[in-house]
Design a protein around this motif. Structure first.
Motif, mmCIF file in Angstrom:
data_model
loop_
_atom_site.group_PDB
_atom_site.id
_atom_site.type_symbol
_atom_site.label_atom_id
_atom_site.label_comp_id
_atom_site.label_asym_id
_atom_site.label_seq_id
_atom_site.Cartn_x
_atom_site.Cartn_y
_atom_site.Cartn_z
ATOM 1 N N PRO A 120 3.647 18.550 -0.126
ATOM 2 C CA PRO A 120 4.394 18.266 1.111
ATOM 3 C C PRO A 120 5.862 17.937 0.788
ATOM 4 N N ARG A 121 6.763 18.594 1.546
ATOM 5 C CA ARG A 121 8.193 18.389 1.288
ATOM 6 C C ARG A 121 8.577 16.908 1.401
ATOM 7 N N ALA A 122 7.945 16.191 2.331
ATOM 8 C CA ALA A 122 8.323 14.799 2.575
ATOM 9 C C ALA A 122 8.033 13.910 1.367
ATOM 10 N N SER A 123 7.056 14.298 0.533
ATOM 11 C CA SER A 123 6.685 13.429 -0.589
ATOM 12 C C SER A 123 7.066 14.001 -1.949
ATOM 13 N N ALA A 149 0.860 -1.192 0.000
ATOM 14 C CA ALA A 149 0.000 0.000 0.000
ATOM 15 C C ALA A 149 0.878 1.218 0.000
ATOM 16 N N ILE A 150 0.404 2.282 -0.577
ATOM 17 C CA ILE A 150 1.138 3.553 -0.616
ATOM 18 C C ILE A 150 0.700 4.380 0.573
ATOM 19 N N ALA A 151 1.659 4.718 1.394
ATOM 20 C CA ALA A 151 1.349 5.512 2.583
ATOM 21 C C ALA A 151 0.987 6.932 2.185
ATOM 22 N N GLN A 152 0.004 7.497 2.822
ATOM 23 C CA GLN A 152 -0.437 8.857 2.523
ATOM 24 C C GLN A 152 -0.427 9.690 3.795
ATOM 25 N N THR A 153 -0.130 10.962 3.628
ATOM 26 C CA THR A 153 -0.180 11.900 4.745
ATOM 27 C C THR A 153 -1.448 12.720 4.648
ATOM 28 N N ASP A 154 -1.737 13.468 5.742
ATOM 29 C CA ASP A 154 -2.930 14.317 5.728
ATOM 30 C C ASP A 154 -2.783 15.474 4.756
ATOM 31 N N ALA A 155 -1.548 16.007 4.613
ATOM 32 C CA ALA A 155 -1.304 17.113 3.679
ATOM 33 C C ALA A 155 -1.157 16.546 2.275
ATOM 34 N N GLN A 185 4.789 26.780 5.107
ATOM 35 C CA GLN A 185 4.223 25.793 6.023
ATOM 36 C C GLN A 185 2.705 25.939 6.026
ATOM 37 N N VAL A 186 2.042 24.811 5.940
ATOM 38 C CA VAL A 186 0.578 24.780 5.983
ATOM 39 C C VAL A 186 0.174 23.887 7.145
ATOM 40 N N ASP A 187 -0.414 24.498 8.176
ATOM 41 C CA ASP A 187 -0.804 23.756 9.387
ATOM 42 C C ASP A 187 0.381 22.991 9.969
ATOM 43 N N GLY A 188 1.539 23.649 9.914
ATOM 44 C CA GLY A 188 2.731 23.055 10.493
ATOM 45 C C GLY A 188 3.426 22.038 9.612
ATOM 46 N N VAL A 189 2.906 21.774 8.423
ATOM 47 C CA VAL A 189 3.525 20.810 7.516
ATOM 48 C C VAL A 189 4.375 21.576 6.508
#
Length: 708
Positions: free
Chosen positions: A41-44, A7-13, A73-77
């Motif tokens: 999101p920077r992480a993805s 499965a592909i992990a997803q974040t809220d952002a 940053q959007v909501d700390g992300v």
């Protein structure tokens, strides 16, 4: 063994995009910036894929800039941003919706399974929401020298010297720079120069700053060579534009330049005025004329097949008429014609004998004598007095069928002719009738029609007046006119649009709608309606005036349209009739030619010689000239003469497929005034075919048809 799963992990952002401005109000032709920003999101985030996909319907825009990276940053992300910008303006007023823009991205996702963990690259597309803009029309009325420029401009004027000799040159340079709607600006303002100068102009140079279409300059160098000494003033020059920031028209004026010319005047310049004052025009700048109060019904063009039928059908009638004359002449030139006529007269004499009473001795003798003469001619004997034994011997030795029967008839006829008291019995008359019927002479064969003596006595023409073309003026409805005269131009457009649906070939309705659209500053639509009106009624001077005005204000420069509007050379004859009327002219001229040739044939068959029957050639030649003119005029109208031609009324986009949902399809700008053949429709879209073979789809509400 365990089953694998991933499965592909997803974040809220999640990735998102925005197209700015999302809403706003701008002036017509006002340049405004457009930004497309993608947030990931920077992480993805991994990379961008390709370029932004966006259809700039209703706008003239530059190319997108290169993407610039940023971070927010959007909501700390932590988010990575990629921004691209462009600029554009809307040439037409009204409500404008900019479609969403789409960008493809590569992002990273986490893969989980029963045996390992890792990362996977996924390609996703993010799209912005549509933007809703309001485009205000420029204030009315326009200043007299308005250049159509909207933005911020500077006008500079320089002269290379202030004192020169006669015959030397000085360069007067005019430069217009600034930020605005440069594609709509046609040229630099005109300059007033003394007539004693020889002027050399290498032309206007346009340059763009760093390739930007809307940040540009326009430069013109005029090389002036004086032919007379004196003190001259160059300038001032004015440039009128609209400043969207101030919401008003502004005028730029250059300073004057004093130029002293010394030396001896060129002899060729004697009598030239020293300077030219401010020119006073014979007429003020053009405005629309009055609305029409009558209707002028035009005629839709015929298909090429109908043109062929009209042109060739009279020829078919001529051939039938010709063959009829030849068939008639077949009887007249038949070598057995005299025998056939003699048989007819012999039978008529026998019928008269039946009704002659016995006491009429002299009449009976005369009738019998004439019968013998006609019967002899019927049987082929060329004798002056066909009675007596000589005729009987000729019958016996002539080899005619049933000779004994004819000998008996002749002897009894002679006895009655030369006896003191004729005794003609009804039995003899019946026998004579039977013999005449039995001696029937065959009609000439049908192929005798094509014998030269029957087919080829030629000549040409009889006069046929051309049909009086044009429509009778009919009184039009007054509702649209009343609204127009009350300055309620939107209502006038609405009312005249409804009337056009019921009378699409009424040139004056299209003309009136063009007037109302012009009052609303919808010049490209006004030009389209005026063009329809001119195609339906090309001789109407008011329609031609309105078309010329609308084309100029809309900036439409289409060769086929300009030829009809300005009527250069042969187009003065081409525009005498509409394409539909030229079809009727062709049919009338073809009929004239065929009737003329038919008249010539008739005169020939009546025995007239050519020197007495040449005059029908005159209308035939005139008809040929009219046919050639009609065919040329049909070709000269080009696309404007086809019943399925559509006019693009507003600058829009030509789509490769009939949808706005697919953002990956190819589109190209399609300017107002474009002409194309409509081939098919599909749920509010129309496919157009252009002369170069290009095809594409356009929203149907951006089109009007000339003849429907």
């Amino acid at each position: 063994m365990l089953a694998a799963s991933s499965a592909i992990a997803q974040t809220d952002a999640k990735p998102s995009a925005v197209l700015q401005p999302t809403e706003g109000t701008f002036w017509q032709n006002e340049l405004f910036p457009i930004e497309f920003r993608v947030m990931v999101p920077r992480a993805s985030y991994q990379s961008m894929v390709g370029t932004v996909s966006w259809k700039s319907d209703g706008l003239d825009v530059e190319d997108w800039s290169s993407a610039k990276s940023g971070a927010i940053q959007v909501d700390g992300v932590p988010m990575v941003t990629q921004s691209q910008t462009t600029r554009g303006y809307a040439p037409n007023p009204g409500e404008l919706t900019l479609p969403s823009a789409t960008q493809s991205l590569n992002i990273r996702g986490a893969r989980t399974s029963s045996f390992n963990q890792g990362e996977v690259t996924v390609q996703v597309a993010v799209a912005s929401e549509p933007s809703h803009l309001t485009i205000r029309p420029l204030p009315q009325p326009f200043p007299e020298e308005f250049s159509r420029g909207v933005g911020e401009f500077q006008l500079n004027s320089t002269v290379s010297g202030n004192k020169i000799n006669v015959g030397e040159s000085v360069t007067w340079t005019l430069e217009l720079t600034g930020l605005g709607n440069w594609p709509a600006i046609r040229g630099l303002p005109a300059r007033t120069i003394a007539k004693s100068f020889e002027i050399i102009s290498p032309g206007v140079r346009r340059t763009s700053k760093d390739g930007a279409a809307f940040d540009a300059s326009m430069i013109e160098d005029l090389v002036l060579v004086p032919r007379k000494p004196g003190n001259y003033t160059l300038g001032p020059v004015t440039f009128v534009y609209f400043d969207p920031a101030a919401g008003e028209y502004k005028t730029l004026t250059t300073p004057t330049h004093e130029l002293q010319v010394i030396g001896v005047a060129d002899p060729a310049a004697e009598g030239m005025p020293d300077a030219v004052g401010v020119a006073v025009p014979e007429s003020p700048p053009v405005l629309s004329l009055d609305a029409a109060t009558t209707s002028a019904l035009g005629r839709a063009p015929m298909t090429i097949k109908s043109w062929w039928i009209l042109g060739l059908a009279p020829l078919g009638l001529l051939i039938v008429f010709w063959l009829g004359l030849a068939a008639r002449r077949r009887h007249e030139t038949d070598p057995l014609r005299d025998r056939r006529l003699a048989r007819k007269r012999a039978l008529a004499l026998l019928r008269e004998l039946k009704s002659t009473p016995a006491p009429s001795t002299a009449k009976i003798r005369d009738l019998l004598f004439n019968w013998e003469r006609e019967a002899a001619a019927m049987l082929g004997f060329n004798v002056v007095a066909p009675n007596g034994e000589a005729m009987i011997k000729a019958l016996q030795s002539g080899g005619i069928p049933h000779a004994d029967r004819w000998v008996n008839l002749w002897r009894q006829a002679d006895q009655n002719i030369f006896s003191a008291q004729p005794d003609l019995t009804p039995a003899w008359i019946a026998e004579a009738e039977a013999a005449c019927h039995q001696a029937a002479i065959a009609n000439p064969p049908i192929f005798a029609i094509f014998l030269p003596r029957n087919l080829l006595p030629f000549a040409a023409a009889a006069a046929l007046a051309l049909l009086v073309l044009g429509a009778s003026p009919l009184h039009a409805e007054n509702a649209g006119l009343t609204a127009y005269q009350a300055a309620d131009f939107p209502k006038a457009v609405e009312l005249w649009t409804k009337e056009i649906k019921t009378e699409p070939l009424n040139a004056h309705l299209h003309y009136n709608r063009s007037l109302a659209l012009a009052q609303l500053d919808r010049w490209s639509e006004s030009a389209s309606e005026a063009l329809v009106a001119l195609c339906l009624s090309p001789r109407d001077p008011a329609i031609r005036w309105q078309l010329t005005l609308s084309l100029d204000r809309a900036g439409i420069d289409h060769p086929a349209i300009l030829n009809l509007a300005h009527r250069p050379g042969i187009f003065a004859a081409v525009t005498l009739f509409s394409v539909g009327d030229w079809g009727l002219v062709l049919g009338a001229a073809s009929l004239l030619i065929c009737v003329s040739l038919g008249t010539c044939l008739w005169l020939s068959y009546r025995g007239r010689r050519f020197r007495h029957a040449w005059w029908p050639l005159i209308p035939a030649v005139a008809g040929l000239l009219v046919v050639a003119t009609a065919i040329y005029s049909r070709q000269a109208y080009g696309l404007l003469g086809r019943p399925d031609t559509a006019i693009v009324t507003q600058t829009t986009q030509l789509h490769s497929v009939p949808t706005e949902a697919n953002s990956l399809q190819k589109t190209v700008p399609l300017p107002a005034g474009s002409l194309a053949v409509s081939t098919r429709t599909f749920f509010g879209w129309t496919q157009l075919a252009f002369p170069n073979g290009q095809t594409g789809w356009v929203l149907t509400d951006k089109l009007i048809w000339i003849y429907r």
